[in-house]
Motif scaffolding. Structure first.
Motif, PDB file in Angstrom:
ATOM      1  N   LYS A   8       0.849  -1.190   0.000  1.00 38.26           N
ATOM      2  CA  LYS A   8       0.000   0.000   0.000  1.00 38.26           C
ATOM      3  C   LYS A   8       0.886   1.242   0.000  1.00 38.26           C
ATOM      4  CE  LYS A   8      -3.752  -2.131   2.703  1.00 38.26           C
ATOM      5  NZ  LYS A   8      -4.874  -2.071   1.756  1.00 38.26           N
ATOM      6  N   GLN A   9       0.430   2.264  -0.673  1.00 33.56           N
ATOM      7  CA  GLN A   9       1.080   3.579  -0.561  1.00 33.56           C
ATOM      8  C   GLN A   9       0.028   4.554  -0.067  1.00 33.56           C
ATOM      9  OE1 GLN A   9       4.101   4.387  -3.383  1.00 33.56           O
ATOM     10  NE2 GLN A   9       3.782   6.585  -3.340  1.00 33.56           N
ATOM     11  N   LEU A  10       0.399   5.260   1.014  1.00 27.49           N
ATOM     12  CA  LEU A  10      -0.568   6.087   1.732  1.00 27.49           C
ATOM     13  C   LEU A  10      -0.086   7.523   1.818  1.00 27.49           C
ATOM     14  CD1 LEU A  10       0.153   3.374   3.939  1.00 27.49           C
ATOM     15  CD2 LEU A  10      -2.298   3.730   3.981  1.00 27.49           C
ATOM     16  N   ASP A  11      -1.013   8.395   2.169  1.00 27.59           N
ATOM     17  CA  ASP A  11      -0.684   9.784   2.474  1.00 27.59           C
ATOM     18  C   ASP A  11      -1.062  10.017   3.936  1.00 27.59           C
ATOM     19  OD1 ASP A  11       0.539  11.992   1.450  1.00 27.59           O
ATOM     20  OD2 ASP A  11      -1.263  12.912   0.633  1.00 27.59           O
ATOM     21  N   VAL A  12      -0.096  10.480   4.717  1.00 24.60           N
ATOM     22  CA  VAL A  12      -0.271  10.602   6.164  1.00 24.60           C
ATOM     23  C   VAL A  12      -0.291  12.075   6.565  1.00 24.60           C
ATOM     24  CG1 VAL A  12       0.630   9.887   8.417  1.00 24.60           C
ATOM     25  CG2 VAL A  12       0.999   8.431   6.414  1.00 24.60           C
ATOM     26  N   GLY A  20      -0.312  15.271   1.991  1.00 25.17           N
ATOM     27  CA  GLY A  20       0.383  14.949   3.236  1.00 25.17           C
ATOM     28  C   GLY A  20       1.780  14.430   2.971  1.00 25.17           C
ATOM     29  N   ASN A  21       2.167  13.393   3.714  1.00 29.71           N
ATOM     30  CA  ASN A  21       3.494  12.794   3.595  1.00 29.71           C
ATOM     31  C   ASN A  21       3.334  11.364   3.108  1.00 29.71           C
ATOM     32  OD1 ASN A  21       6.205  12.269   3.760  1.00 29.71           O
ATOM     33  ND2 ASN A  21       6.418  12.792   5.924  1.00 29.71           N
ATOM     34  N   PRO A  22       3.822  11.037   1.907  1.00 29.81           N
ATOM     35  CA  PRO A  22       3.622   9.689   1.372  1.00 29.81           C
ATOM     36  C   PRO A  22       4.442   8.638   2.108  1.00 29.81           C
ATOM     37  CG  PRO A  22       5.017  10.966  -0.097  1.00 29.81           C
ATOM     38  CD  PRO A  22       4.528  11.915   0.964  1.00 29.81           C
ATOM     39  N   LEU A  23       3.920   7.425   2.127  1.00 36.14           N
ATOM     40  CA  LEU A  23       4.560   6.308   2.807  1.00 36.14           C
ATOM     41  C   LEU A  23       4.288   5.037   2.022  1.00 36.14           C
ATOM     42  CD1 LEU A  23       5.917   5.102   5.445  1.00 36.14           C
ATOM     43  CD2 LEU A  23       3.564   4.677   6.210  1.00 36.14           C
ATOM     44  N   ALA A  24       5.338   4.228   1.816  1.00 35.04           N
ATOM     45  CA  ALA A  24       5.184   2.906   1.219  1.00 35.04           C
ATOM     46  C   ALA A  24       5.161   1.872   2.327  1.00 35.04           C
ATOM     47  CB  ALA A  24       6.330   2.624   0.251  1.00 35.04           C
ATOM     48  N   VAL A  25       4.202   0.945   2.276  1.00 36.90           N
ATOM     49  CA  VAL A  25       4.058  -0.084   3.310  1.00 36.90           C
ATOM     50  C   VAL A  25       3.988  -1.452   2.646  1.00 36.90           C
ATOM     51  CG1 VAL A  25       2.671  -0.950   5.227  1.00 36.90           C
ATOM     52  CG2 VAL A  25       2.793   1.514   4.798  1.00 36.90           C
ATOM     53  N   VAL A  26       4.882  -2.347   3.060  1.00 37.78           N
ATOM     54  CA  VAL A  26       4.864  -3.735   2.610  1.00 37.78           C
ATOM     55  C   VAL A  26       4.322  -4.577   3.762  1.00 37.78           C
ATOM     56  CG1 VAL A  26       6.235  -5.686   1.799  1.00 37.78           C
ATOM     57  CG2 VAL A  26       6.838  -3.350   1.090  1.00 37.78           C
ATOM     58  N   LEU A  27       3.232  -5.271   3.522  1.00 33.37           N
ATOM     59  CA  LEU A  27       2.580  -6.085   4.557  1.00 33.37           C
ATOM     60  C   LEU A  27       3.071  -7.528   4.477  1.00 33.37           C
ATOM     61  CD1 LEU A  27      -0.879  -4.521   3.880  1.00 33.37           C
ATOM     62  CD2 LEU A  27       0.237  -4.407   6.109  1.00 33.37           C
ATOM     63  N   GLY A  28       3.194  -8.168   5.635  1.00 37.51           N
ATOM     64  CA  GLY A  28       3.628  -9.563   5.658  1.00 37.51           C
ATOM     65  C   GLY A  28       5.010  -9.749   5.071  1.00 37.51           C
ATOM     66  N   GLY A  29       5.913  -8.819   5.392  1.00 40.28           N
ATOM     67  CA  GLY A  29       7.230  -8.827   4.776  1.00 40.28           C
ATOM     68  C   GLY A  29       8.261  -9.703   5.458  1.00 40.28           C
ATOM     69  N   ASP A  30       7.840 -10.688   6.246  1.00 42.80           N
ATOM     70  CA  ASP A  30       8.795 -11.504   7.018  1.00 42.80           C
ATOM     71  C   ASP A  30       9.764 -12.270   6.134  1.00 42.80           C
ATOM     72  OD1 ASP A  30       7.627 -11.506  10.044  1.00 42.80           O
ATOM     73  OD2 ASP A  30       6.019 -11.415   8.587  1.00 42.80           O
ATOM     74  N   GLY A  31       9.376 -12.581   4.909  1.00 40.58           N
ATOM     75  CA  GLY A  31      10.250 -13.359   4.042  1.00 40.58           C
ATOM     76  C   GLY A  31      11.333 -12.561   3.351  1.00 40.58           C
ATOM     77  N   LEU A  32      11.347 -11.249   3.560  1.00 43.17           N
ATOM     78  CA  LEU A  32      12.347 -10.405   2.915  1.00 43.17           C
ATOM     79  C   LEU A  32      13.616 -10.304   3.751  1.00 43.17           C
ATOM     80  CD1 LEU A  32      10.003  -7.512   1.744  1.00 43.17           C
ATOM     81  CD2 LEU A  32      11.200  -9.108   0.248  1.00 43.17           C
TER      82      LEU A  32
END
Length: 281
Positions: A8-12, A20-32
Motif C-alpha cells: 500500500k502507498q498512503l498519504d499521512v 500529506g506525507n507519502p509512505l510505502a508499506v509492505v505487509l507480511g514482509g517476514d520473508g524479505l
C-alpha cells in the motif's frame, strides 16, 4: 525465487490525497532479507518505507521496520500512523483497545482518535540546549541572524532531531537551507501562527530538514512534532491541544494534531490510502 507481498502507498497527516506525507508499506514482509528491504526503500525514493512483520513481543500486535532511502530508523511518526492504518485496513485486529506497535524503540501505543490515528510520543533520548558550535552551524546552514532564534533544543526521540524556534511563521516559510552545511543533521524549525494574519486553521508552522537523505525536506513529520511537543509543553510554550501546519513550501497541507492528556503527549492525524497492489521481489 520471487515472492509477492501486499503493498500500500498512503498519504499521512492529510485527509486529501497528495497533500500529506507519502509512505510505502509492505505487509507480511517476514520473508524479505534486510538487504531487500534496504534496496526497496531506496528504490521507492520516499522519505520512509516500512515493512510490517509478525511481532516478537507477546503484547505487540505487529512489528515494524522503518527505512529511509539510506538507513534503518528505530522510530518515525508518519510511518507509525500510516503502517497502523494499512495493518488495520488489511484486517488486523488489535489485542486490546489500543494498538501496540513493536519497533526499534520498543512498544509504541497507538489509538484511534477523532482525527484518525494517534501515537503516544516516545521519551526523548536526547534533550537540552545545543552547544554553541552546533547552534552556530545550524544558524549558518539556515541563513539566520542570531537574533532570529528564540530558542533551540535537542528533541531527539530516535530520529536525531534538533529544533529551533523562530519568532513568526513568515520566517519559517522563507528559509532556504544550505544542505551542505547541515549534512547529516535532522533540523526542525517551528514558529507560532499569528491568528490575525495567518488565521486559526493551525497554531504553529513547522519545517523539517534532513540533509543527506533522498528527501531533504519532510512534508509532515510525526517524530519531529512529537519531540517539539514535549519541549514546548514542558516549557509552557504551547496549549495542551494544538494543530501544526507543515509542508506549505512543498505544495502540501499537512496537519498534525497534538494533545496532552495528563503526562502523556499524543500525536495524531488522518491517513488516506492512495495505491493498493502487490510487490514482487
Amino acid at each position: 525465487m520471487t515472492r509477492r507481498f501486499d503493498f500500500k502507498q498512503l498519504d499521512v497527516f492529510s485527509e486529501v490525497p497528495l497533500k500529506g506525507n507519502p509512505l510505502a508499506v509492505v505487509l507480511g514482509g517476514d520473508g524479505l532479507s534486510v538487504e531487500q528491504m534496504i534496496a526497496f526503500a531506496n528504490w521507492t525514493n520516499l522519505s520512509e518505507t516500512t515493512f510490517v512483520l509478525a511481532p516478537r513481543h507477546p503484547a505487540a500486535d505487529y512489528r515494524l521496520r522503518i527505512f529511509s532511502t539510506s538507513t534503518e530508523l528505530p522510530f518515525a511518526g508518519h510511518p507509525t500512523l500510516g503502517s497502523c492504518h494499512a495493518w488495520l485496513q488489511a484486517g488486523g485486529v488489535p489485542k486490546g483497545q489500543e494498538i501496540l506497535q513493536e519497533c526499534g524503540v520498543g512498544l509504541v501505543r497507538i489509538r484511534r482518535s477523532e482525527h484518525g490515528l494517534a501515537f503516544l510520543a516516545p521519551p526523548l533520548l536526547r534533550s537540552g540546549p545545543l552547544d554553541a558550535d552546533m547552534l552556530e552551524r545550524v544558524r549558518n546552514g539556515l541563513g539566520l541572524t542570531a537574533d532570529a532564534i528564540v530558542d533551540a533544543q535537542w528533541v531527539d526521540n530516535g530520529a536525531g532531531w534538533l529544533a529551533l524556534m523562530l519568532k513568526d511563521r513568515r520566517q519559517v516559510l522563507a528559509l532556504k537551507p544550505d544542505y551542505h552545511q547541515l549534512l547529516d543533521l535532522a533540523v526542525g524549525v517551528i514558529a507560532p501562527w499569528d491568528r490575525a494574519v495567518d488565521g486559526d486553521a493551525a497554531q504553529f508552522e513547522v519545517r523539517g530538514f534532513i540533509a543527506g537523505d533522498g528527501m531533504p525536506e519532510d512534508p509532515a513529520t510525526g517524530s519531529l512534532n512529537a519531540g517539539l511537543a514535549q519541549w514546548m509543553l514542558g516549557k509552557g510554550l504551547a496549549p495542551s491541544s494544538y494543530v501544526v501546519s507543515q509542508g506549505v513550501t512543498m505544495g502540501r497541507a499537512g496537519r498534525i494534531h497534538v494533545e496532552q492528556v495528563g503526562e502523556e503527549v499524543w500525536i495524531g492525524g488522518a491517513v488516506v490510502t492512495c495505491i493498493e497492489g502487490s510487490l514482487t521481489l
